[in-house]
Write an enzyme that holds these catalytic residues in place. Structure first.
Site, short mmCIF file in Angstrom:
data_model
loop_
_atom_site.label_atom_id
_atom_site.label_comp_id
_atom_site.label_asym_id
_atom_site.label_seq_id
_atom_site.Cartn_x
_atom_site.Cartn_y
_atom_site.Cartn_z
N HIS A 107 0.81 -1.22 0.00
CA HIS A 107 0.00 0.00 0.00
C HIS A 107 0.85 1.27 0.00
CE1 HIS A 107 -3.16 -2.50 2.44
NE2 HIS A 107 -3.13 -2.84 1.17
N ASP A 135 -6.66 -6.42 -1.39
CA ASP A 135 -5.26 -6.70 -1.73
C ASP A 135 -5.13 -7.76 -2.82
OD1 ASP A 135 -4.38 -4.76 -0.04
OD2 ASP A 135 -3.76 -6.12 1.57
N LYS A 183 6.03 6.65 6.56
CA LYS A 183 5.47 5.79 7.62
C LYS A 183 6.61 5.23 8.44
CE LYS A 183 2.15 3.66 4.65
NZ LYS A 183 1.60 2.42 4.09
N TYR A 219 1.88 1.95 13.42
CA TYR A 219 2.33 2.84 12.35
C TYR A 219 2.26 4.29 12.80
CZ TYR A 219 0.74 -0.97 9.21
OH TYR A 219 0.51 -2.15 8.59
C1 TDO Z 1 -5.20 2.48 6.39
C2 TDO Z 1 -6.55 2.93 7.02
C3 TDO Z 1 -7.68 2.15 6.87
N1 TDO Z 1 -8.85 2.56 7.40
C4 TDO Z 1 -10.04 1.70 7.25
C5 TDO Z 1 -10.35 1.26 5.83
C6 TDO Z 1 -10.92 -0.14 6.04
O1 TDO Z 1 -12.31 -0.05 6.30
C7 TDO Z 1 -10.25 -0.65 7.29
C8 TDO Z 1 -9.13 -1.62 6.99
O2 TDO Z 1 -8.26 -1.00 6.05
P1 TDO Z 1 -7.23 -1.85 5.21
O3 TDO Z 1 -7.86 -3.11 4.77
O4 TDO Z 1 -6.68 -0.95 4.15
O5 TDO Z 1 -6.13 -2.19 6.30
P2 TDO Z 1 -4.65 -2.70 6.03
O6 TDO Z 1 -4.67 -3.65 4.89
O7 TDO Z 1 -4.09 -3.20 7.29
O8 TDO Z 1 -3.91 -1.37 5.59
C9 TDO Z 1 -2.60 -1.13 6.03
O9 TDO Z 1 -1.73 -1.99 5.32
C10 TDO Z 1 -0.35 -1.80 5.56
C11 TDO Z 1 0.42 -2.71 4.65
C12 TDO Z 1 0.06 -0.38 5.54
O10 TDO Z 1 1.14 -0.01 5.08
C13 TDO Z 1 -0.87 0.58 6.21
O11 TDO Z 1 -0.52 1.92 5.96
C14 TDO Z 1 -2.30 0.35 5.80
O12 TDO Z 1 -2.44 0.67 4.43
O13 TDO Z 1 -9.76 0.51 7.98
C15 TDO Z 1 -8.96 3.74 8.11
O14 TDO Z 1 -10.06 4.11 8.59
N2 TDO Z 1 -7.84 4.51 8.29
C16 TDO Z 1 -6.65 4.15 7.77
O15 TDO Z 1 -5.63 4.88 7.95
#
Ligand code: TDO
Length: 183
Positions: free
Chosen positions: A62, A168, A72, A132
């Site tokens: 991401h 993903d 980050k 993070y």
């Molecule tokens: C990343 C993020 C997601 N969300 C929400 C969106 C979704 O409904 C839920 C879960 O999001 P994700 O599935 O994208 O979560 P995730 O796959 O764990 O996303 C993370 O992956 C790693 C690899 C990173 O580097 C992080 O910065 C972030 O992108 O949380 C937020 O509200 N704030 C945030 O900052």
């Protein structure tokens, strides 16, 4: 705080020495002054946490597109992960190269991931937790991803890929004419 370079420009491993005594330990986890070179004048504006249950699970890769690109700082609070940074910066000498570091609660290492790099990880120990620190706010419209199995990138995941979110598993492969992210 000891900062160790990696093969990717600006991607730094930060080691922290904890003070130990009979009560337990104490460590500095973020220091604007000491990390000035890696973080510059950016400010930490958001702190996120994730828990991933199963060994082999992958999250990523991401990043956020400009003007919401972010640095980050990632560390593992519990368990053990194989943490990957993919350089997507147009002008980088290591464009499209990746680098991985094992982060664990035991080694207390933190990885600094600059703007224009994508991030992901694979869980090596069940119930791993990541923390993070972000220099930009979450912006869903600017979110972008690279497939963890992109053939142009060839990330050598240490385990077969297990749990992967629907999002993903749908990141498109990088197009052959991908020129990277201009910051
Ligand atoms: C990343 C993020 C997601 N969300 C929400 C969106 C979704 O409904 C839920 C879960 O999001 P994700 O599935 O994208 O979560 P995730 O796959 O764990 O996303 C993370 O992956 C790693 C690899 C990173 O580097 C992080 O910065 C972030 O992108 O949380 C937020 O509200 N704030 C945030 O900052």
């Amino acid at each position: 705080m000891k900062q160790l370079p990696t093969p990717l420009a600006g991607v730094v491993v930060v080691e922290t020495q904890a003070f130990q005594d009979s009560r337990g330990g104490f460590a500095r986890w973020f220091c604007e002054d000491e990390l000035a070179q890696a973080v510059g004048a950016r400010r930490i504006v958001q702190i996120n946490h994730s828990l991933t249950h199963s060994v082999g699970a992958v999250r990523g890769l991401h990043y956020q597109r400009p003007p919401h690109a972010e640095t980050k700082l990632v560390r593992c609070l519990r368990g053990r992960v194989w943490d990957v940074v993919l350089d997507l910066r147009t002008d980088s000498p290591t464009f499209l190269q990746w680098h991985a570091e094992e982060l664990s609660a035991d080694n207390a290492r933190m990885l600094v991931i600059p703007e224009g790099c994508a991030h992901g990880f694979q869980v090596l120990e069940a119930a791993s937790e990541l923390l993070y620190l972000h220099t930009a706010a979450y912006c869903p419209e600017a979110e972008a991803g690279v497939s963890p199995t992109d053939p142009a990138v060839q990330i050598a995941w240490p385990l077969p890929i297990g749990d992967l979110s629907a999002r993903d598993s749908q990141h498109p492969a990088l197009p052959p004419d991908f020129r990277g992210i201009a910051l």
